[in-house]
Design a protein around this motif. Structure first.
Motif, PDB file in Angstrom:
ATOM      1  N   TYR A  47       0.849  -1.197   0.000  1.00  0.00           N
ATOM      2  CA  TYR A  47       0.000   0.000   0.000  1.00  0.00           C
ATOM      3  C   TYR A  47       0.880   1.240   0.000  1.00  0.00           C
ATOM      4  O   TYR A  47       1.966   1.238   0.594  1.00  0.00           O
ATOM      5  CB  TYR A  47      -0.922  -0.001   1.222  1.00  0.00           C
ATOM      6  N   GLU A  48       0.378   2.287  -0.633  1.00  0.00           N
ATOM      7  CA  GLU A  48       1.126   3.532  -0.712  1.00  0.00           C
ATOM      8  C   GLU A  48       0.389   4.645   0.023  1.00  0.00           C
ATOM      9  O   GLU A  48      -0.847   4.702   0.029  1.00  0.00           O
ATOM     10  CB  GLU A  48       1.358   3.926  -2.169  1.00  0.00           C
ATOM     11  N   GLY A  49       1.158   5.502   0.648  1.00  0.00           N
ATOM     12  CA  GLY A  49       0.597   6.650   1.337  1.00  0.00           C
ATOM     13  C   GLY A  49       1.592   7.784   1.373  1.00  0.00           C
ATOM     14  O   GLY A  49       2.746   7.643   0.950  1.00  0.00           O
ATOM     15  N   ALA A  50       1.150   8.912   1.898  1.00  0.00           N
ATOM     16  CA  ALA A  50       2.043  10.065   2.005  1.00  0.00           C
ATOM     17  C   ALA A  50       3.081   9.848   3.100  1.00  0.00           C
ATOM     18  O   ALA A  50       4.263  10.171   2.925  1.00  0.00           O
ATOM     19  CB  ALA A  50       1.224  11.320   2.283  1.00  0.00           C
ATOM     20  N   ILE A  51       2.644   9.301   4.242  1.00  0.00           N
ATOM     21  CA  ILE A  51       3.511   8.996   5.369  1.00  0.00           C
ATOM     22  C   ILE A  51       2.990   7.734   6.049  1.00  0.00           C
ATOM     23  O   ILE A  51       1.860   7.296   5.785  1.00  0.00           O
ATOM     24  CB  ILE A  51       3.565  10.150   6.410  1.00  0.00           C
TER      25      ILE A  51
ATOM     26  N   PHE B  95      12.074   8.746  10.769  1.00  0.00           N
ATOM     27  CA  PHE B  95      13.053   8.412   9.742  1.00  0.00           C
ATOM     28  C   PHE B  95      12.384   8.668   8.392  1.00  0.00           C
ATOM     29  O   PHE B  95      11.588   7.855   7.915  1.00  0.00           O
ATOM     30  CB  PHE B  95      13.486   6.948   9.861  1.00  0.00           C
ATOM     31  N   GLY B  96      12.678   9.828   7.822  1.00  0.00           N
ATOM     32  CA  GLY B  96      12.047  10.186   6.562  1.00  0.00           C
ATOM     33  C   GLY B  96      10.547  10.352   6.721  1.00  0.00           C
ATOM     34  O   GLY B  96      10.078  11.187   7.503  1.00  0.00           O
ATOM     35  N   LYS B  97       9.797   9.522   6.050  1.00  0.00           N
ATOM     36  CA  LYS B  97       8.331   9.646   6.037  1.00  0.00           C
ATOM     37  C   LYS B  97       7.652   8.627   6.944  1.00  0.00           C
ATOM     38  O   LYS B  97       6.457   8.349   6.811  1.00  0.00           O
ATOM     39  CB  LYS B  97       7.826   9.499   4.600  1.00  0.00           C
ATOM     40  N   VAL B  98       8.423   8.105   7.913  1.00  0.00           N
ATOM     41  CA  VAL B  98       7.907   7.126   8.875  1.00  0.00           C
ATOM     42  C   VAL B  98       8.262   7.585  10.285  1.00  0.00           C
ATOM     43  O   VAL B  98       9.362   8.086  10.525  1.00  0.00           O
ATOM     44  CB  VAL B  98       8.519   5.733   8.603  1.00  0.00           C
ATOM     45  N   THR B  99       7.328   7.417  11.223  1.00  0.00           N
ATOM     46  CA  THR B  99       7.623   7.711  12.624  1.00  0.00           C
ATOM     47  C   THR B  99       6.958   6.683  13.524  1.00  0.00           C
ATOM     48  O   THR B  99       6.079   5.922  13.094  1.00  0.00           O
ATOM     49  CB  THR B  99       7.177   9.132  13.002  1.00  0.00           C
ATOM     50  N   LEU B 100       7.371   6.687  14.794  1.00  0.00           N
ATOM     51  CA  LEU B 100       6.825   5.803  15.816  1.00  0.00           C
ATOM     52  C   LEU B 100       5.910   6.590  16.740  1.00  0.00           C
ATOM     53  O   LEU B 100       6.090   7.789  16.944  1.00  0.00           O
ATOM     54  CB  LEU B 100       7.955   5.193  16.647  1.00  0.00           C
ATOM     55  N   MET B 101       4.936   5.878  17.356  1.00  0.00           N
ATOM     56  CA  MET B 101       4.079   6.504  18.355  1.00  0.00           C
ATOM     57  C   MET B 101       3.653   5.457  19.382  1.00  0.00           C
ATOM     58  O   MET B 101       3.803   4.254  19.170  1.00  0.00           O
ATOM     59  CB  MET B 101       2.839   7.145  17.724  1.00  0.00           C
ATOM     60  N   GLY B 102       3.118   5.913  20.515  1.00  0.00           N
ATOM     61  CA  GLY B 102       2.619   5.004  21.540  1.00  0.00           C
ATOM     62  C   GLY B 102       3.706   4.074  22.049  1.00  0.00           C
ATOM     63  O   GLY B 102       4.871   4.470  22.187  1.00  0.00           O
ATOM     64  N   ASP B 103       3.336   2.833  22.350  1.00  0.00           N
ATOM     65  CA  ASP B 103       4.297   1.883  22.889  1.00  0.00           C
ATOM     66  C   ASP B 103       5.407   1.538  21.909  1.00  0.00           C
ATOM     67  O   ASP B 103       6.467   1.054  22.315  1.00  0.00           O
ATOM     68  CB  ASP B 103       3.583   0.597  23.314  1.00  0.00           C
ATOM     69  N   ALA B 104       5.204   1.750  20.631  1.00  0.00           N
ATOM     70  CA  ALA B 104       6.294   1.551  19.670  1.00  0.00           C
ATOM     71  C   ALA B 104       7.388   2.589  19.877  1.00  0.00           C
ATOM     72  O   ALA B 104       8.558   2.329  19.619  1.00  0.00           O
ATOM     73  CB  ALA B 104       5.759   1.629  18.238  1.00  0.00           C
TER      74      ALA B 104
ATOM     75  N   LEU C 105      -2.176  19.068  10.398  1.00  0.00           N
ATOM     76  CA  LEU C 105      -2.982  20.250  10.078  1.00  0.00           C
ATOM     77  C   LEU C 105      -2.080  21.415   9.669  1.00  0.00           C
ATOM     78  O   LEU C 105      -2.387  22.168   8.744  1.00  0.00           O
ATOM     79  CB  LEU C 105      -3.805  20.660  11.296  1.00  0.00           C
ATOM     80  N   ARG C 106      -0.971  21.575  10.351  1.00  0.00           N
ATOM     81  CA  ARG C 106      -0.079  22.712  10.102  1.00  0.00           C
ATOM     82  C   ARG C 106       0.787  22.518   8.864  1.00  0.00           C
ATOM     83  O   ARG C 106       1.041  23.472   8.124  1.00  0.00           O
ATOM     84  CB  ARG C 106       0.815  22.931  11.330  1.00  0.00           C
TER      85      ARG C 106
ATOM     86  N   THR D  26       7.147  14.867   6.185  1.00  0.00           N
ATOM     87  CA  THR D  26       8.223  14.646   7.140  1.00  0.00           C
ATOM     88  C   THR D  26       8.309  15.802   8.129  1.00  0.00           C
ATOM     89  O   THR D  26       8.586  15.602   9.323  1.00  0.00           O
ATOM     90  CB  THR D  26       9.556  14.483   6.403  1.00  0.00           C
ATOM     91  N   GLU D  27       8.056  17.008   7.650  1.00  0.00           N
ATOM     92  CA  GLU D  27       8.096  18.182   8.526  1.00  0.00           C
ATOM     93  C   GLU D  27       7.109  18.031   9.681  1.00  0.00           C
ATOM     94  O   GLU D  27       7.418  18.365  10.836  1.00  0.00           O
ATOM     95  CB  GLU D  27       7.780  19.444   7.715  1.00  0.00           C
ATOM     96  N   ALA D  28       5.912  17.518   9.385  1.00  0.00           N
ATOM     97  CA  ALA D  28       4.910  17.301  10.433  1.00  0.00           C
ATOM     98  C   ALA D  28       5.391  16.263  11.439  1.00  0.00           C
ATOM     99  O   ALA D  28       5.233  16.432  12.658  1.00  0.00           O
ATOM    100  CB  ALA D  28       3.587  16.859   9.807  1.00  0.00           C
ATOM    101  N   LEU D  29       5.984  15.185  10.949  1.00  0.00           N
ATOM    102  CA  LEU D  29       6.457  14.127  11.836  1.00  0.00           C
ATOM    103  C   LEU D  29       7.591  14.611  12.732  1.00  0.00           C
ATOM    104  O   LEU D  29       7.657  14.261  13.909  1.00  0.00           O
ATOM    105  CB  LEU D  29       6.906  12.913  11.015  1.00  0.00           C
ATOM    106  N   LEU D  30       8.481  15.425  12.188  1.00  0.00           N
ATOM    107  CA  LEU D  30       9.584  15.949  12.986  1.00  0.00           C
ATOM    108  C   LEU D  30       9.083  16.921  14.054  1.00  0.00           C
ATOM    109  O   LEU D  30       9.608  16.952  15.176  1.00  0.00           O
ATOM    110  CB  LEU D  30      10.596  16.639  12.071  1.00  0.00           C
ATOM    111  N   ALA D  31       8.073  17.713  13.721  1.00  0.00           N
ATOM    112  CA  ALA D  31       7.509  18.645  14.702  1.00  0.00           C
ATOM    113  C   ALA D  31       6.829  17.880  15.836  1.00  0.00           C
ATOM    114  O   ALA D  31       6.953  18.244  17.018  1.00  0.00           O
ATOM    115  CB  ALA D  31       6.514  19.579  14.020  1.00  0.00           C
ATOM    116  N   TYR D  32       6.101  16.811  15.489  1.00  0.00           N
ATOM    117  CA  TYR D  32       5.496  15.941  16.500  1.00  0.00           C
ATOM    118  C   TYR D  32       6.566  15.357  17.412  1.00  0.00           C
ATOM    119  O   TYR D  32       6.459  15.411  18.650  1.00  0.00           O
ATOM    120  CB  TYR D  32       4.704  14.828  15.796  1.00  0.00           C
ATOM    121  N   GLU D  33       7.621  14.808  16.815  1.00  0.00           N
ATOM    122  CA  GLU D  33       8.679  14.203  17.618  1.00  0.00           C
ATOM    123  C   GLU D  33       9.370  15.214  18.519  1.00  0.00           C
ATOM    124  O   GLU D  33       9.694  14.919  19.683  1.00  0.00           O
ATOM    125  CB  GLU D  33       9.713  13.520  16.719  1.00  0.00           C
TER     126      GLU D  33
END
Length: 424
Positions: free
Chosen positions: A153-157, A297-306, A333-334, A339-346
């Protein structure tokens, strides 16, 4: 624009609902063939309940859980150490809920099926790997039961919300090894029993070596006047104890731990009775992982117990996963699904959860019980003979600060994501 979510637990489903709320398409991939309401009780703290309310889930939570009124600590003799109001009674604008973990997951799953459509929640899809493309990320899945490919499957992130045994984290940190066991074992169960104290109290009794926690998770009594009481018995095992660390969810044997609690019959709670009358108890190790220096890492991030598995101290595991989900949504939303969104979250969540993981290793607010045990192992008349009022208040306040749910600060903040927010 589609966001791929690996993992259909509390964090993954909250993220799916949150992204749908702002108009971002999403697909959830879960390893198991069928999502079932498993587990035992958990607490959802006010800062996380606020976000679930913004998702329109308050009525479901109220129908299924208990609005926690009080948290109280006791010595191994059942003598009071410290108590404090919780939820609305503590001055928060939002309640705290004690609820069965499986019930909460089912509430989220039912809402996700209704809002996203069942076609966007795929079971028997275990993440095996991914690659980045010019347009985003391409993820590969397998059916673990058959070993057959389940699709690409393909997605943006992609967000990995696949738990403490995260396949994504294993790919990113291949030399990390299994979760870290600290020598403690938890025995957990749910027992029909009479209400105790306020009827909405969460109690913790004992000390670092031997501890008992319990609280009600059903609001209405059954035909016999009983409520469902969730309980956790915990013991720090001696260094010579040999235990199958790789087995994280096996049936408990009462004879292996009940004897340690046989004398814990207090005038307000029958601990051995709760254990003895439990229809089915489970055994768990108390495990976590060391904090890592990078989630994204690029367009992938971890959340929760991961991303930040932590000890179940201070009732924070599920709550922190919910906060992760809402923070990711706010950053999408911002910045869009980038990747920019994921880095801001992290940047926001990783330091905060690192502090919490490390504080939980020091027993979080439960330090008060250990201090009492060390200073007055044979008991006391009043706790202030053992700990000063200032010590008690400082320990409780520090944990709320680190965990992000100080009353005044939280009440002054808007939700992480408003129910009216929409992606442009």
């Amino acid at each position: 624009m589609t966001v791929l979510i690996a993992g259909g637990g509390i964090g993954g489903l909250t993220l799916a609902l949150s992204l749908h709320q702002i108009g971002v398409p999403v697909k959830v991939f879960e390893s198991v063939a069928e999502l079932k309401p498993l587990g035992v009780g958990i607490n959802v703290l006010p800062h996380a309940v606020r976000e679930l309310i913004e998702l329109g889930l308050l009525d479901k939570l109220d129908a299924s859980g208990v609005r926690t009124r009080e948290l109280a600590y006791f010595s191994k003799h059942g003598k009071p150490i410290w108590s404090e109001p919780r939820g609305l009674e503590a001055g928060y604008k939002w309640p705290q809920f004690s609820i069965h973990r499986g019930t909460l997951q089912q509430i989220l799953l039912d809402a996700a099926i209704e809002r996203l459509g069942r076609d966007n929640i795929l079971t028997s899809h275990h993440l095996t790997g991914w690659s980045e493309t010019a347009a985003g990320v391409r993820a590969d899945f397998v059916d673990r039961a058959t070993g057959k490919a389940a699709g690409t499957y393909e997605g943006a992130i992609m967000i990995a919300a696949d738990g403490i045994h995260s396949a994504a984290r294993e790919k990113l940190y291949p030399n990390e090894g299994p979760p870290i066991w600290n020598g403690r074992i938890l025995w957990r169960g749910v027992t029909p029993a009479k209400a105790f104290l306020t009827g909405r109290t969460m109690i913790m009794a004992g000390h670092e070596i031997l501890k008992f926690v319990c609280y009600p998770i059903s609001k209405e009594p059954d035909a016999n006047g009983n409520h469902l009481i969730n309980w956790v018995a915990e013991r720090h095992m001696p260094p010579t104890y040999q235990w199958r660390r790789e087995d994280y969810n096996r049936t408990a044997r009462l004879e292996e731990f009940l004897p340690w609690f046989e004398s814990w019959t207090f005038d307000w709670l029958d601990v051995p009775g709760l254990i003895r009358n439990c229809p089915h108890a489970y055994e768990y190790p108390l495990v976590d992982r060391d904090p890592v220096s990078q989630w994204t890492f690029g367009k992938v991030t971890l959340m929760g117990d991961a991303a930040h598995p932590m000890y179940p101290i201070g009732s924070n595991g599920a709550s922190q996963a919910i906060l992760d989900a809402r923070t990711i949504t706010r950053e999408i939303l911002r910045h869009g699904p980038t990747t920019e969104a994921l880095l801001a979250y992290e940047a926001e969540r990783r330091p905060a959860t690192t502090d919490l993981v490390l504080l939980n290793r020091k027993n979080g607010p439960e330090q008060v019980m250990q201090l009492v045990e060390e200073r007055a192992p044979d008991g006391y008349k009043v706790v202030t003979d053992v700990l000063s009022q200032q010590e008690l208040e400082d320990i409780a306040a520090n944990y709320k600060r680190v965990a992000g749910f100080q009353v005044e600060a939280l009440n002054a903040k808007p939700p992480i994501v408003s129910k009216d927010a929409r992606a442009s």
